[in-house]
Design an enzyme around this catalytic site. Structure first.
Site, PDB file in Angstrom:
ATOM      1  N   GLU A  26       0.835  -1.211   0.000  1.00 45.82           N
ATOM      2  CA  GLU A  26       0.000   0.000   0.000  1.00 45.82           C
ATOM      3  C   GLU A  26       0.868   1.260   0.000  1.00 45.82           C
ATOM      4  O   GLU A  26       2.067   1.203   0.284  1.00 45.82           O
ATOM      5  CB  GLU A  26      -0.926   0.007   1.217  1.00 45.82           C
ATOM      6  CG  GLU A  26      -0.179  -0.017   2.535  1.00 45.82           C
ATOM      7  CD  GLU A  26      -1.025   0.439   3.701  1.00 45.82           C
ATOM      8  OE1 GLU A  26      -1.376   1.634   3.730  1.00 45.82           O
ATOM      9  OE2 GLU A  26      -1.311  -0.380   4.597  1.00 45.82           O
ATOM     10  N   LYS A  88      -5.882  10.566   1.036  1.00 47.13           N
ATOM     11  CA  LYS A  88      -5.979   9.173   1.475  1.00 47.13           C
ATOM     12  C   LYS A  88      -7.205   8.584   0.776  1.00 47.13           C
ATOM     13  O   LYS A  88      -8.319   9.044   0.997  1.00 47.13           O
ATOM     14  CB  LYS A  88      -6.122   9.133   2.998  1.00 47.13           C
ATOM     15  CG  LYS A  88      -6.121   7.743   3.602  1.00 47.13           C
ATOM     16  CD  LYS A  88      -6.245   7.862   5.129  1.00 47.13           C
ATOM     17  CE  LYS A  88      -6.426   6.504   5.763  1.00 47.13           C
ATOM     18  NZ  LYS A  88      -6.662   6.603   7.210  1.00 47.13           N
ATOM     19  N   VAL A 108      -5.678  -0.051   2.760  1.00 46.14           N
ATOM     20  CA  VAL A 108      -5.754  -1.508   2.586  1.00 46.14           C
ATOM     21  C   VAL A 108      -6.854  -1.855   1.589  1.00 46.14           C
ATOM     22  O   VAL A 108      -6.664  -2.660   0.671  1.00 46.14           O
ATOM     23  CB  VAL A 108      -5.994  -2.208   3.941  1.00 46.14           C
ATOM     24  CG1 VAL A 108      -6.378  -3.678   3.746  1.00 46.14           C
ATOM     25  CG2 VAL A 108      -4.748  -2.109   4.823  1.00 46.14           C
ATOM     26  N   ASP A 140     -18.228   4.010  13.145  1.00 44.48           N
ATOM     27  CA  ASP A 140     -16.943   4.159  12.474  1.00 44.48           C
ATOM     28  C   ASP A 140     -16.315   2.780  12.265  1.00 44.48           C
ATOM     29  O   ASP A 140     -15.702   2.206  13.170  1.00 44.48           O
ATOM     30  CB  ASP A 140     -16.018   5.057  13.309  1.00 44.48           C
ATOM     31  CG  ASP A 140     -14.769   5.487  12.536  1.00 44.48           C
ATOM     32  OD1 ASP A 140     -14.531   4.935  11.441  1.00 44.48           O
ATOM     33  OD2 ASP A 140     -14.040   6.369  13.033  1.00 44.48           O
ATOM     34  N   SER A 142     -13.975   0.575   9.401  1.00 45.94           N
ATOM     35  CA  SER A 142     -13.106   0.729   8.236  1.00 45.94           C
ATOM     36  C   SER A 142     -13.650  -0.010   7.020  1.00 45.94           C
ATOM     37  O   SER A 142     -14.149  -1.141   7.121  1.00 45.94           O
ATOM     38  CB  SER A 142     -11.713   0.197   8.565  1.00 45.94           C
ATOM     39  OG  SER A 142     -10.915   0.154   7.403  1.00 45.94           O
ATOM     40  N   ALA A 143     -13.476   0.608   5.852  1.00 47.54           N
ATOM     41  CA  ALA A 143     -13.853  -0.040   4.586  1.00 47.54           C
ATOM     42  C   ALA A 143     -12.960  -1.241   4.283  1.00 47.54           C
ATOM     43  O   ALA A 143     -13.303  -2.073   3.435  1.00 47.54           O
ATOM     44  CB  ALA A 143     -13.761   0.976   3.444  1.00 47.54           C
ATOM     45  N   ASP A 144     -11.825  -1.364   4.997  1.00 48.87           N
ATOM     46  CA  ASP A 144     -10.951  -2.525   4.814  1.00 48.87           C
ATOM     47  C   ASP A 144     -11.710  -3.825   5.038  1.00 48.87           C
ATOM     48  O   ASP A 144     -11.511  -4.811   4.326  1.00 48.87           O
ATOM     49  CB  ASP A 144      -9.772  -2.483   5.800  1.00 48.87           C
ATOM     50  CG  ASP A 144      -8.846  -1.292   5.598  1.00 48.87           C
ATOM     51  OD1 ASP A 144      -9.019  -0.547   4.608  1.00 48.87           O
ATOM     52  OD2 ASP A 144      -7.951  -1.103   6.443  1.00 48.87           O
ATOM     53  N   LYS A 161      -5.036  -2.879  13.793  1.00 48.18           N
ATOM     54  CA  LYS A 161      -4.332  -1.861  14.578  1.00 48.18           C
ATOM     55  C   LYS A 161      -4.911  -1.832  15.999  1.00 48.18           C
ATOM     56  O   LYS A 161      -6.126  -1.851  16.193  1.00 48.18           O
ATOM     57  CB  LYS A 161      -4.473  -0.496  13.909  1.00 48.18           C
ATOM     58  CG  LYS A 161      -3.815  -0.448  12.532  1.00 48.18           C
ATOM     59  CD  LYS A 161      -3.875   0.937  11.928  1.00 48.18           C
ATOM     60  CE  LYS A 161      -3.162   0.977  10.586  1.00 48.18           C
ATOM     61  NZ  LYS A 161      -3.989   0.511   9.472  1.00 48.18           N
TER      62      LYS A 161
END
Length: 304
Positions: A26, A88, A108, A140, A142-144, A161
């Site tokens: 990435e 980003k 990611v 909230d 993540s789209a990951d 993380k």
């Protein structure tokens, strides 16, 4: 279908066409994950580790409105110098950035997506995004995680993380049918530390076992990705009490300043690095090196 926005580095294109091992990387870690020049030095070192272990590296980014699979050293330097001035980019940003001919650092999610477009199966990163703490009120997430549910790329990381809610992240992945594998461990690593108190779905102990599992998933046409969690090397693992204290402090400051959305993770990682006197950044670099080595080994095994 020919994709007019996709630009594959000739070395990467040739390796994919010949069935040789390729590992995607990435670019957000370059632009938003570390300060210059450490970001560029780390990115080039990661590419060297992948080559030393028999695979071709393909750092992915958006450059001038093109989805680029395989940055040159000069392009990596450009990304490192521009840093957070580069957008980003998650999946939702791709169409507008490309239409406007702009640059974007891939998360990611977008690295997985572009890797899949380019025919790359294996991707090494630091840690994935996930369900943020307090997501039951903020939503909230993540789209990951959504990309892992849909895009058939194996992601090798040091766990989610540790600024995240790890339990909820695992629940989300389970709901979406994403296998979470531990490399040599049954316990989910927590990025800076080797253990989190949560279990992964399966423990596999060799790159060959990981490659066979991913091949089986692809041959069955199950769709979706596979998440491999690779613990940070023992020598660089941080004291859980120290890192968790720093994370709690960083999250409190994040909330006080009203930071949310895509700005959250870069803020928290930078703040944790500041609180730990740079120790967390050093650990971050070592775990990325460790993941790159394993990814190259898995890519070689997968091609065999």
């Amino acid at each position: 279908m020919n994709n007019p926005y996709l630009q594959i580095n000739p070395e990467v294109a040739q390796a994919v066409a010949q069935g040789k091992p390729v590992v995607a990387l990435e670019s957000t870690i370059i632009s938003h994950g570390m300060p210059y020049p450490q970001n560029v030095e780390t990115a080039l070192a990661v590419e060297k580790i992948i080559r030393d272990n028999g695979a071709v590296p393909a750092t992915i980014a958006i450059l001038g409105g093109k989805l680029v699979a395989g940055l040159t050293p000069e392009q990596i330097e450009y990304f490192g110098k521009k840093g957070q001035a580069i957008a980003k980019a998650s999946r939702r940003d791709l169409a507008v950035l490309c239409a406007k001919g702009e640059d974007g650092a891939t998360t990611v999610a977008t690295t997985m997506l572009i890797a899949h477009m380019a025919g790359i199966r294996i991707f090494a990163t630091g840690g994935i995004g996930g369900v943020h703490r307090g997501a039951e009120t903020t939503m909230d997430i993540s789209a990951d995680l959504e990309e892992l549910a849909h895009t058939p790329v194996m992601v090798i990381c040091a766990g989610a993380k540790s600024i995240l809610d790890l339990g909820l992240t695992l629940e989300y992945l389970e709901t979406h049918g994403v296998p979470v594998l531990g490399y040599g461990t049954k316990e989910l690593p927590a990025f800076y530390t080797r253990a989190s108190g949560f279990s992964v779905d399966y423990r596999l102990d060799t790159p060959e076992e990981l490659a066979k599992a991913f091949l089986a998933q692809n041959q069955m046409g199950l769709g979706g990705g596979m998440l491999v969690t690779n613990p940070i090397p023992e020598a660089y693992s941080m004291d859980p009490a120290v890192i968790n204290g720093a994370i709690d402090q960083a999250i409190a400051q994040c909330n006080q300043q009203g930071i949310h959305g895509k700005a959250t993770t870069p803020f928290l990682l930078a703040k944790v690095a500041e609180i730990t006197g740079g120790d967390s950044l050093a650990a971050n670099i070592q775990l990325v090196f460790n993941n790159a080595k394993l990814a190259a080994q898995v890519a070689c095994a997968y091609c065999k």
